[in-house]
Design a protein around this motif. Structure first.
Motif, PDB file in Angstrom:
ATOM      1  N   THR A  69      21.392 -33.270 -54.147  1.00 22.03           N
ATOM      2  CA  THR A  69      22.151 -32.757 -53.013  1.00 22.03           C
ATOM      3  C   THR A  69      22.158 -33.758 -51.869  1.00 22.03           C
ATOM      4  OG1 THR A  69      21.656 -30.480 -53.652  1.00 22.03           O
ATOM      5  CG2 THR A  69      22.394 -30.839 -51.387  1.00 22.03           C
ATOM      6  N   ASP A  70      21.030 -34.408 -51.637  1.00 16.50           N
ATOM      7  CA  ASP A  70      20.960 -35.430 -50.594  1.00 16.50           C
ATOM      8  C   ASP A  70      22.000 -36.526 -50.856  1.00 16.50           C
ATOM      9  OD1 ASP A  70      20.012 -36.925 -48.353  1.00 16.50           O
ATOM     10  OD2 ASP A  70      18.678 -38.048 -49.678  1.00 16.50           O
ATOM     11  N   ALA A  71      22.061 -36.994 -52.092  1.00 18.40           N
ATOM     12  CA  ALA A  71      23.034 -38.036 -52.438  1.00 18.40           C
ATOM     13  C   ALA A  71      24.462 -37.525 -52.248  1.00 18.40           C
ATOM     14  CB  ALA A  71      22.815 -38.503 -53.877  1.00 18.40           C
ATOM     15  N   PHE A  72      24.722 -36.312 -52.679  1.00 18.79           N
ATOM     16  CA  PHE A  72      26.043 -35.697 -52.531  1.00 18.79           C
ATOM     17  C   PHE A  72      26.445 -35.608 -51.054  1.00 18.79           C
ATOM     18  CE2 PHE A  72      28.229 -31.582 -51.746  1.00 18.79           C
ATOM     19  CZ  PHE A  72      29.439 -31.849 -52.363  1.00 18.79           C
ATOM     20  N   LEU A  73      25.508 -35.244 -50.208  1.00 22.08           N
ATOM     21  CA  LEU A  73      25.799 -35.018 -48.791  1.00 22.08           C
ATOM     22  C   LEU A  73      26.054 -36.306 -48.012  1.00 22.08           C
ATOM     23  CD1 LEU A  73      23.265 -32.166 -48.006  1.00 22.08           C
ATOM     24  CD2 LEU A  73      25.770 -31.967 -48.115  1.00 22.08           C
ATOM     25  N   GLN A  74      25.657 -37.449 -48.539  1.00 30.60           N
ATOM     26  CA  GLN A  74      25.860 -38.707 -47.810  1.00 30.60           C
ATOM     27  C   GLN A  74      27.342 -38.970 -47.558  1.00 30.60           C
ATOM     28  OE1 GLN A  74      23.337 -40.194 -46.193  1.00 30.60           O
ATOM     29  NE2 GLN A  74      22.346 -38.372 -47.054  1.00 30.60           N
ATOM     30  N   TRP A  75      28.194 -38.564 -48.474  1.00 32.54           N
ATOM     31  CA  TRP A  75      29.637 -38.699 -48.263  1.00 32.54           C
ATOM     32  C   TRP A  75      30.056 -37.903 -47.026  1.00 32.54           C
ATOM     33  CZ3 TRP A  75      33.758 -35.413 -47.876  1.00 32.54           C
ATOM     34  CH2 TRP A  75      35.021 -36.007 -47.910  1.00 32.54           C
ATOM     35  N   PHE A  76      29.508 -36.703 -46.870  1.00 31.28           N
ATOM     36  CA  PHE A  76      29.850 -35.846 -45.733  1.00 31.28           C
ATOM     37  C   PHE A  76      29.314 -36.413 -44.421  1.00 31.28           C
ATOM     38  CE2 PHE A  76      30.483 -32.978 -49.260  1.00 31.28           C
ATOM     39  CZ  PHE A  76      31.609 -32.270 -48.883  1.00 31.28           C
ATOM     40  N   VAL A  77      28.165 -37.055 -44.470  1.00 36.31           N
ATOM     41  CA  VAL A  77      27.616 -37.687 -43.265  1.00 36.31           C
ATOM     42  C   VAL A  77      28.598 -38.736 -42.755  1.00 36.31           C
ATOM     43  CG1 VAL A  77      25.763 -39.161 -42.369  1.00 36.31           C
ATOM     44  CG2 VAL A  77      25.200 -37.209 -43.845  1.00 36.31           C
ATOM     45  N   THR A  78      29.055 -39.589 -43.651  1.00 37.80           N
ATOM     46  CA  THR A  78      30.026 -40.628 -43.279  1.00 37.80           C
ATOM     47  C   THR A  78      31.334 -40.004 -42.818  1.00 37.80           C
ATOM     48  OG1 THR A  78      29.024 -42.153 -44.854  1.00 37.80           O
ATOM     49  CG2 THR A  78      31.273 -42.664 -44.129  1.00 37.80           C
ATOM     50  N   GLU A  79      31.795 -39.006 -43.528  1.00 37.35           N
ATOM     51  CA  GLU A  79      33.046 -38.321 -43.187  1.00 37.35           C
ATOM     52  C   GLU A  79      32.983 -37.723 -41.788  1.00 37.35           C
ATOM     53  OE1 GLU A  79      36.881 -36.560 -43.624  1.00 37.35           O
ATOM     54  OE2 GLU A  79      35.892 -38.266 -44.563  1.00 37.35           O
ATOM     55  N   GLN A  80      31.863 -37.133 -41.438  1.00 41.77           N
ATOM     56  CA  GLN A  80      31.734 -36.518 -40.116  1.00 41.77           C
ATOM     57  C   GLN A  80      31.746 -37.558 -39.001  1.00 41.77           C
ATOM     58  OE1 GLN A  80      32.784 -33.274 -41.075  1.00 41.77           O
ATOM     59  NE2 GLN A  80      32.019 -33.265 -38.982  1.00 41.77           N
ATOM     60  N   MET A  81      31.160 -38.717 -39.249  1.00 40.67           N
ATOM     61  CA  MET A  81      31.239 -39.785 -38.241  1.00 40.67           C
ATOM     62  C   MET A  81      32.705 -40.138 -37.992  1.00 40.67           C
ATOM     63  SD  MET A  81      28.062 -42.432 -38.922  1.00 40.67           S
ATOM     64  CE  MET A  81      28.692 -42.967 -40.497  1.00 40.67           C
ATOM     65  N   GLU A  82      33.469 -40.243 -39.066  1.00 42.41           N
ATOM     66  CA  GLU A  82      34.893 -40.576 -38.939  1.00 42.41           C
ATOM     67  C   GLU A  82      35.659 -39.470 -38.223  1.00 42.41           C
ATOM     68  OE1 GLU A  82      36.133 -41.304 -42.961  1.00 42.41           O
ATOM     69  OE2 GLU A  82      34.901 -43.114 -43.127  1.00 42.41           O
ATOM     70  N   GLU A  83      35.348 -38.219 -38.546  1.00 41.44           N
ATOM     71  CA  GLU A  83      36.039 -37.088 -37.911  1.00 41.44           C
ATOM     72  C   GLU A  83      35.799 -37.069 -36.404  1.00 41.44           C
ATOM     73  OE1 GLU A  83      38.157 -34.966 -39.238  1.00 41.44           O
ATOM     74  OE2 GLU A  83      37.892 -35.583 -41.317  1.00 41.44           O
ATOM     75  N   GLU A  84      34.553 -37.248 -36.009  1.00 40.51           N
ATOM     76  CA  GLU A  84      34.246 -37.260 -34.578  1.00 40.51           C
ATOM     77  C   GLU A  84      34.933 -38.431 -33.881  1.00 40.51           C
ATOM     78  OE1 GLU A  84      30.220 -36.751 -33.267  1.00 40.51           O
ATOM     79  OE2 GLU A  84      29.758 -35.402 -34.934  1.00 40.51           O
ATOM     80  N   GLN A  85      34.923 -39.604 -34.512  1.00 36.57           N
ATOM     81  CA  GLN A  85      35.579 -40.772 -33.924  1.00 36.57           C
ATOM     82  C   GLN A  85      37.074 -40.527 -33.741  1.00 36.57           C
ATOM     83  OE1 GLN A  85      34.485 -43.906 -36.631  1.00 36.57           O
ATOM     84  NE2 GLN A  85      32.367 -43.963 -35.911  1.00 36.57           N
ATOM     85  N   THR A  86      37.705 -39.896 -34.710  1.00 39.24           N
ATOM     86  CA  THR A  86      39.133 -39.604 -34.619  1.00 39.24           C
ATOM     87  C   THR A  86      39.422 -38.669 -33.451  1.00 39.24           C
ATOM     88  OG1 THR A  86      39.476 -39.945 -36.988  1.00 39.24           O
ATOM     89  CG2 THR A  86      41.113 -38.598 -35.836  1.00 39.24           C
ATOM     90  N   MET A  87      38.631 -37.622 -33.303  1.00 36.74           N
ATOM     91  CA  MET A  87      38.855 -36.672 -32.203  1.00 36.74           C
ATOM     92  C   MET A  87      38.602 -37.334 -30.855  1.00 36.74           C
ATOM     93  SD  MET A  87      40.046 -34.135 -33.707  1.00 36.74           S
ATOM     94  CE  MET A  87      40.056 -33.412 -35.337  1.00 36.74           C
ATOM     95  N   ARG A  88      37.610 -38.196 -30.793  1.00 38.50           N
ATOM     96  CA  ARG A  88      37.355 -38.919 -29.530  1.00 38.50           C
ATOM     97  C   ARG A  88      38.507 -39.864 -29.201  1.00 38.50           C
ATOM     98  NH1 ARG A  88      31.902 -38.606 -31.553  1.00 38.50           N
ATOM     99  NH2 ARG A  88      30.707 -37.283 -30.141  1.00 38.50           N
ATOM    100  N   ARG A  89      39.065 -40.526 -30.226  1.00 40.74           N
ATOM    101  CA  ARG A  89      40.224 -41.404 -29.993  1.00 40.74           C
ATOM    102  C   ARG A  89      41.408 -40.592 -29.485  1.00 40.74           C
ATOM    103  NH1 ARG A  89      39.574 -43.705 -35.191  1.00 40.74           N
ATOM    104  NH2 ARG A  89      41.664 -42.996 -35.675  1.00 40.74           N
ATOM    105  N   ALA A  90      41.608 -39.420 -30.061  1.00 43.07           N
ATOM    106  CA  ALA A  90      42.704 -38.559 -29.606  1.00 43.07           C
ATOM    107  C   ALA A  90      42.516 -38.186 -28.143  1.00 43.07           C
ATOM    108  CB  ALA A  90      42.787 -37.304 -30.467  1.00 43.07           C
ATOM    109  N   LEU A  91      41.302 -37.837 -27.766  1.00 42.77           N
ATOM    110  CA  LEU A  91      41.038 -37.497 -26.361  1.00 42.77           C
ATOM    111  C   LEU A  91      41.236 -38.705 -25.452  1.00 42.77           C
ATOM    112  CD1 LEU A  91      38.047 -35.063 -26.842  1.00 42.77           C
ATOM    113  CD2 LEU A  91      40.284 -34.504 -25.849  1.00 42.77           C
TER     114      LEU A  91
END
Length: 174
Positions: free
Chosen positions: A125-147
């Motif tokens: 599960t830890d290995a599986f979740l690493q994709w989501f960790v990276t994805e969330q960094m990208e999601e937050e960066q996108t929303m900050r860029r929009a703001l």
């Protein structure tokens, strides 16, 4: 019989339960983004609407990814229920501020899952979740860029800002 099956899981039981909670959160994210897309559509902000329709689909894809992971590892993924989403916004900046706050909450939830999977020595599960960790960094960066784009609003019209939002529509469903 169910208890025997749960003992043979490849993932830790408590982690599986948290993953099922995450499924619900991803579904709620999709619902929230659909509401934001609808508001943008109603305001004539086509690019922003398209951005949030894509975000809604991406969140649904995340939900399915977790759902399948649970089932593929001997667990029991639960179909999520969602509550009503906010449809009342006063500005495009409020929409994106809410979206950023939402993504920060999802990031915290993913981090709790990672911590729990590590504490339980659930390395799959830890290995599986690493994709989501990276994805969330990208999601937050996108929303900050929009703001950041919206902060230029004092110098641009709302429609010009909406055109800048089109630059963010590079979201790909994973």
């Amino acid at each position: 019989m169910k208890d025997i099956a749960r003992q043979e899981l490849s993932i830790h039981i408590e982690v599986m339960d948290m993953l099922n909670d995450q499924i619900q959160k991803e579904a709620q994210s999709s619902t929230a983004y659909l509401a934001m897309a609808s508001w943008c559509d109603q305001q004539g902000l086509e690019n922003s609407a398209q951005f949030f329709y894509a975000q809604a689909e991406e969140e649904r894809t995340h939900m399915i990814k977790i759902f399948r992971f649970i089932n593929d590892n001997g667990g029991n993924a639960m179909a999520p229920a969602t509550s009503a989403a906010n449809h009342d916004f006063t500005s495009l900046e409020e929409v994106f501020s809410d979206a950023l706050a939402h993504e920060v909450g999802i990031t915290k939830s993913i981090h709790k899952l990672v911590a729990k999977s590590r504490a339980e020595h659930d390395y799959a599960t830890d290995a599986f979740l690493q994709w989501f960790v990276t994805e969330q960094m990208e999601e937050e960066q996108t929303m900050r860029r929009a703001l950041d784009i919206l902060k230029l609003g004092e110098k641009m019209s709302l429609l010009q800002l909406d055109e800048r939002i089109a630059e963010l529509n590079t979201v790909t469903v994973q």
